[in-house]
Design a protein around this motif. Structure first.
Motif, mmCIF file in Angstrom:
data_model
loop_
_atom_site.group_PDB
_atom_site.id
_atom_site.type_symbol
_atom_site.label_atom_id
_atom_site.label_comp_id
_atom_site.label_asym_id
_atom_site.label_seq_id
_atom_site.Cartn_x
_atom_site.Cartn_y
_atom_site.Cartn_z
ATOM 1 N N ARG A 1 0.829 -1.208 0.000
ATOM 2 C CA ARG A 1 0.000 0.000 0.000
ATOM 3 C C ARG A 1 0.866 1.262 0.000
ATOM 4 O O ARG A 1 0.599 2.220 -0.729
ATOM 5 C CB ARG A 1 -0.929 -0.002 1.222
ATOM 6 C CG ARG A 1 -1.768 1.270 1.349
ATOM 7 C CD ARG A 1 -2.712 1.198 2.531
ATOM 8 N NE ARG A 1 -2.019 1.053 3.799
ATOM 9 C CZ ARG A 1 -1.442 2.054 4.463
ATOM 10 N NH1 ARG A 1 -1.471 3.288 3.971
ATOM 11 N NH2 ARG A 1 -0.856 1.840 5.623
ATOM 12 N N LEU A 2 1.931 1.266 0.806
ATOM 13 C CA LEU A 2 2.810 2.437 0.877
ATOM 14 C C LEU A 2 3.493 2.701 -0.464
ATOM 15 O O LEU A 2 3.627 3.853 -0.894
ATOM 16 C CB LEU A 2 3.868 2.239 1.966
ATOM 17 C CG LEU A 2 3.354 2.164 3.409
ATOM 18 C CD1 LEU A 2 4.519 1.942 4.365
ATOM 19 C CD2 LEU A 2 2.574 3.417 3.795
ATOM 20 N N ARG B 1 2.302 1.771 -3.414
ATOM 21 C CA ARG B 1 1.251 2.200 -4.347
ATOM 22 C C ARG B 1 0.875 3.653 -4.116
ATOM 23 O O ARG B 1 0.643 4.404 -5.072
ATOM 24 C CB ARG B 1 0.026 1.300 -4.185
ATOM 25 C CG ARG B 1 -1.083 1.595 -5.192
ATOM 26 C CD ARG B 1 -2.243 0.632 -5.045
ATOM 27 N NE ARG B 1 -2.877 0.716 -3.752
ATOM 28 C CZ ARG B 1 -2.841 -0.235 -2.829
ATOM 29 N NH1 ARG B 1 -2.175 -1.354 -3.054
ATOM 30 N NH2 ARG B 1 -3.461 -0.090 -1.658
ATOM 31 N N GLU B 2 0.813 4.070 -2.858
ATOM 32 C CA GLU B 2 0.421 5.441 -2.527
ATOM 33 C C GLU B 2 1.598 6.415 -2.593
ATOM 34 O O GLU B 2 1.433 7.608 -2.375
ATOM 35 C CB GLU B 2 -0.202 5.476 -1.127
ATOM 36 C CG GLU B 2 -1.505 4.697 -1.022
ATOM 37 C CD GLU B 2 -2.049 4.657 0.397
ATOM 38 O OE1 GLU B 2 -1.328 5.101 1.333
ATOM 39 O OE2 GLU B 2 -3.179 4.162 0.576
ATOM 40 N N ARG B 3 2.799 5.892 -2.860
ATOM 41 C CA ARG B 3 4.020 6.716 -2.956
ATOM 42 C C ARG B 3 4.247 7.507 -1.682
ATOM 43 O O ARG B 3 4.568 8.698 -1.702
ATOM 44 C CB ARG B 3 3.945 7.660 -4.145
ATOM 45 C CG ARG B 3 3.635 6.971 -5.460
ATOM 46 C CD ARG B 3 3.383 8.008 -6.537
ATOM 47 N NE ARG B 3 2.658 7.427 -7.663
ATOM 48 C CZ ARG B 3 2.071 8.137 -8.615
ATOM 49 N NH1 ARG B 3 2.121 9.461 -8.578
ATOM 50 N NH2 ARG B 3 1.441 7.549 -9.604
ATOM 51 N N SER B 4 4.070 6.850 -0.555
ATOM 52 C CA SER B 4 4.261 7.517 0.723
ATOM 53 C C SER B 4 5.241 6.740 1.592
ATOM 54 O O SER B 4 5.340 5.514 1.492
ATOM 55 C CB SER B 4 2.923 7.658 1.469
ATOM 56 O OG SER B 4 2.367 6.386 1.735
ATOM 57 N N CYS B 5 5.984 7.456 2.400
ATOM 58 C CA CYS B 5 6.842 6.894 3.444
ATOM 59 C C CYS B 5 8.138 6.245 2.957
ATOM 60 O O CYS B 5 9.090 6.132 3.721
ATOM 61 C CB CYS B 5 6.087 5.876 4.303
ATOM 62 S SG CYS B 5 4.572 6.523 5.038
ATOM 63 N N THR C 1 7.379 7.630 -9.269
ATOM 64 C CA THR C 1 6.480 6.578 -9.758
ATOM 65 C C THR C 1 7.340 5.358 -10.109
ATOM 66 O O THR C 1 8.559 5.433 -10.109
ATOM 67 C CB THR C 1 5.717 7.058 -11.001
ATOM 68 O OG1 THR C 1 6.658 7.580 -11.945
ATOM 69 C CG2 THR C 1 4.732 8.162 -10.638
#
Length: 327
Positions: free
Chosen positions: A166-167, A169-173, A238
């Motif tokens: 999930r991280l 995919r969401e490009r976070s953390c 990305t």
């Protein structure tokens, strides 16, 4: 009747998806027939989209022989470990992948893959038992091409794998950095935001202005810029197929040694230096604002040493006429 209790790595997935993984020798039609007639969850009939929880009890109205036959798994012979461990805790394993090793099997190679090597390592160290884990396999959350070296993140349990996926995919953390060598004098910071479209027939990607193209964002910083080629650092936002190779090639700075998007002239120079494939290395991962379940990674910077070829290129640039880049 056979009874089965849902464990942590089996939970939080739909009943039909669980059964498809558990009964790998059953056809799809057999799975849905099973749900209609032969399976109860906690003593009741359940729909295919029922989400399973830890402790749920599944009752299968079939013989033990049929149950065992449909759920049987093939024993795999261990494969030689080629990767090096960059980081490990109870939930995560980050490894340094060598050149030439694929992450998952393809039509040419199904056994000697990074995923199989990692599963073998975790099995040898008692952290993974494939005979018990029928629906879960330790898996990577980021992908590298066969000839790209560097850091690959694996989830060692289902919760960690879902969270990391999930991280990403969401490009976070999680911030991902690469090093590569390009043809030409790359001496300025550049942000590439060209949209990319993939041709599945040829497995090639190109820049497009069409809305059908997918957003792709790449930050590039010069590290050492020479007259004929340069070492650059890339922050990948990305994660599109061949994104780094296509963005740089389109801008006139193809990766040195890249057989698909490279310059034939530059590649001939690379061959004279003993380089016959692109030098692309996933060398750094930074973790910030991690969820509490993965707090062991908070603030960490994981790195993988540059392959020897980069040192060779750096020496060649330094000995020739060059312009010094900056980070």
């Amino acid at each position: 009747m056979v009874k089965l209790e849902i464990k942590e790595n089996d939970a939080n997935q739909r009943l039909d998806r669980f059964l498809r993984k558990y009964f790998r020798k059953a056809s799809l039609s057999m799975i849905y027939k099973m749900i209609r007639k032969d399976v109860k969850v906690n003593g009741r009939r359940a729909k295919e989209d029922t989400v399973l929880s830890v402790g749920d009890e599944l009752f299968f109205y079939m013989t033990e022989e049929m149950f065992g036959e449909l759920s049987a798994t093939e024993k795999r012979k261990p494969v030689k470990k080629q990767f090096k461990i960059a980081y490990e805790d109870d939930n995560i394993l980050i490894v340094n992948k060598p050149r030439g090793l694929i992450i998952h099997g393809d039509s040419h190679e199904k056994k000697n893959t990074l995923a199989n090597q990692v599963a073998g390592y975790l099995q040898e160290t008692g952290q993974y038992d494939p005979s018990e884990e029928k629906t879960f396999t330790p898996s990577p959350v980021n992908r590298l091409d066969r000839n790209t070296t560097g850091l690959v993140i694996f989830g060692k349990n289902a919760d960690a794998l879902r969270m990391l996926t999930r991280l990403i995919r969401e490009r976070s953390c999680i911030e991902k950095y690469y090093m590569t060598v390009v043809a030409g004098c790359f001496d300025k910071s550049v942000v590439f935001g060209d949209r990319l479209v993939k041709d599945s027939r040829t497995n090639t990607v190109e820049v497009t202005e069409s809305d059908l193209g997918k957003e792709a964002l790449t930050y590039v910083e010069p590290v050492k810029a020479g007259r004929n080629f340069s070492i650059v650092e890339i922050k990948l936002v990305t994660g599109r197929t061949h994104q780094i190779r296509v963005h740089l090639s389109h801008a006139g700075f193809p990766l040195l040694g890249d057989p698909k998007y490279g310059s034939s002239r530059a590649n001939r120079q690379a061959e004279k230096m003993g380089i016959n494939t692109q030098l692309l290395h996933a060398y750094k991962l930074e973790f910030r604002d991690m969820p509490h379940e993965l707090e062991a990674l908070e603030g960490r910077v994981i790195t993988a040493p540059l392959p020897d070829e980069f040192r060779k290129i750096e020496k060649i640039i330094s000995e020739g006429t060059l312009k010094k880049g900056h980070r």
